[in-house]
Design a protein around this motif. Sequence first.
Motif, PDB file in Angstrom:
ATOM      1  N   ASP A   1       0.648  -1.066  -0.060  1.00  0.00           N
ATOM      2  CA  ASP A   1      -0.016   0.057   0.036  1.00  0.00           C
ATOM      3  C   ASP A   1       0.808   1.172  -0.014  1.00  0.00           C
ATOM      4  O   ASP A   1       0.647   2.213  -0.637  1.00  0.00           O
ATOM      5  CB  ASP A   1      -0.870  -0.063   1.186  1.00  0.00           C
ATOM      6  CG  ASP A   1      -2.057  -1.113   1.040  1.00  0.00           C
ATOM      7  OD1 ASP A   1      -2.752  -1.131  -0.097  1.00  0.00           O
ATOM      8  OD2 ASP A   1      -2.120  -1.970   2.086  1.00  0.00           O
ATOM      9  N   ILE A   2       1.912   1.171   0.818  1.00  0.00           N
ATOM     10  CA  ILE A   2       3.122   2.359   0.739  1.00  0.00           C
ATOM     11  C   ILE A   2       4.283   1.753   0.578  1.00  0.00           C
ATOM     12  O   ILE A   2       4.659   0.787   1.467  1.00  0.00           O
ATOM     13  CB  ILE A   2       2.800   3.516   1.985  1.00  0.00           C
ATOM     14  CG1 ILE A   2       1.422   4.059   1.995  1.00  0.00           C
ATOM     15  CG2 ILE A   2       4.028   4.341   1.914  1.00  0.00           C
ATOM     16  CD1 ILE A   2       1.176   4.748   3.258  1.00  0.00           C
ATOM     17  N   CYS A   3       5.152   2.373  -0.089  1.00  0.00           N
ATOM     18  CA  CYS A   3       6.543   1.937  -0.143  1.00  0.00           C
ATOM     19  C   CYS A   3       7.368   3.197   0.065  1.00  0.00           C
ATOM     20  O   CYS A   3       7.107   3.936  -0.679  1.00  0.00           O
ATOM     21  CB  CYS A   3       6.756   1.221  -1.683  1.00  0.00           C
ATOM     22  SG  CYS A   3       8.190   0.598  -1.705  1.00  0.00           S
ATOM     23  N   VAL A   4       8.217   3.184   1.097  1.00  0.00           N
ATOM     24  CA  VAL A   4       9.179   4.291   1.152  1.00  0.00           C
ATOM     25  C   VAL A   4      10.461   3.829   0.545  1.00  0.00           C
ATOM     26  O   VAL A   4      11.271   3.040   0.843  1.00  0.00           O
ATOM     27  CB  VAL A   4       9.297   4.772   2.842  1.00  0.00           C
ATOM     28  CG1 VAL A   4      10.306   5.781   2.747  1.00  0.00           C
ATOM     29  CG2 VAL A   4       7.909   5.258   3.268  1.00  0.00           C
ATOM     30  N   ILE A   5      10.708   4.571  -0.276  1.00  0.00           N
ATOM     31  CA  ILE A   5      11.902   4.176  -1.235  1.00  0.00           C
ATOM     32  C   ILE A   5      13.242   5.278  -1.210  1.00  0.00           C
ATOM     33  O   ILE A   5      13.002   6.450  -0.785  1.00  0.00           O
ATOM     34  CB  ILE A   5      11.710   3.973  -2.657  1.00  0.00           C
ATOM     35  CG1 ILE A   5      11.174   5.105  -3.374  1.00  0.00           C
ATOM     36  CG2 ILE A   5      10.686   2.654  -2.705  1.00  0.00           C
ATOM     37  CD1 ILE A   5      10.826   4.904  -4.956  1.00  0.00           C
ATOM     38  N   THR A   6      14.194   4.854  -1.425  1.00  0.00           N
ATOM     39  CA  THR A   6      15.572   5.638  -1.418  1.00  0.00           C
ATOM     40  C   THR A   6      15.549   6.627  -2.627  1.00  0.00           C
ATOM     41  O   THR A   6      14.929   5.984  -3.662  1.00  0.00           O
ATOM     42  CB  THR A   6      16.791   4.685  -1.354  1.00  0.00           C
ATOM     43  OG1 THR A   6      17.096   4.058  -2.319  1.00  0.00           O
ATOM     44  CG2 THR A   6      16.870   4.225  -0.038  1.00  0.00           C
ATOM     45  N   ASN A   7      16.170   7.521  -2.592  1.00  0.00           N
ATOM     46  CA  ASN A   7      16.446   8.350  -4.069  1.00  0.00           C
ATOM     47  C   ASN A   7      17.024   7.499  -4.877  1.00  0.00           C
ATOM     48  O   ASN A   7      16.558   7.773  -6.224  1.00  0.00           O
ATOM     49  CB  ASN A   7      17.217   9.671  -3.736  1.00  0.00           C
ATOM     50  CG  ASN A   7      16.415  10.689  -2.952  1.00  0.00           C
ATOM     51  OD1 ASN A   7      15.068  10.489  -2.769  1.00  0.00           O
ATOM     52  ND2 ASN A   7      16.949  11.690  -2.199  1.00  0.00           N
TER      53      ASN A   7
END
Length: 154
Positions: A83-89
């Motif tokens: 549902d949410i994916c916090v990714i690196t730059n």
Amino acid sequence: MTKTPIKINTLEEYVNFDDGTDKRYEIEDEVLVEMPPGTGKHEAIITLLLVRFFLEIQKMGLALQPRPNGTEVLTNKQLRRPDICVITNEQAKSIESTSAILKTAPPLLVEVVSPESIDRDYNQKTSEYAAMGVGLPLKVATEPILVVPAIASK
């Protein structure tokens, strides 16, 4: 009427699959599994968390980007759509001009758990995310869920 499961053998087949609908799918055991639209409550929770993550990331000056459920993750076993994916730059750059499918573990994944997805989200996805090295897989329930802890014998 029973539907014949659609087998997907490669990531390329998945990326190019088009059934003429707007349905969303994940791959489980090389078969497409339809992910039905979330309820209004489910989507409200995703929106609230997405905004909070964005604000905190900005406030702390972190090199991270929160993404809603369009970014997919290739685990060791399946292709998942959290549902949410916090990714690196760096991860964001790697999918900038291609399908938004991550092949490396993002720092944070969130699954908003609905009653009909308890087993898949708490059991299957949790072990898959851990095996691929996700730092923090969060589960957020849309309804109260009774979890009975194991009681150690004395």
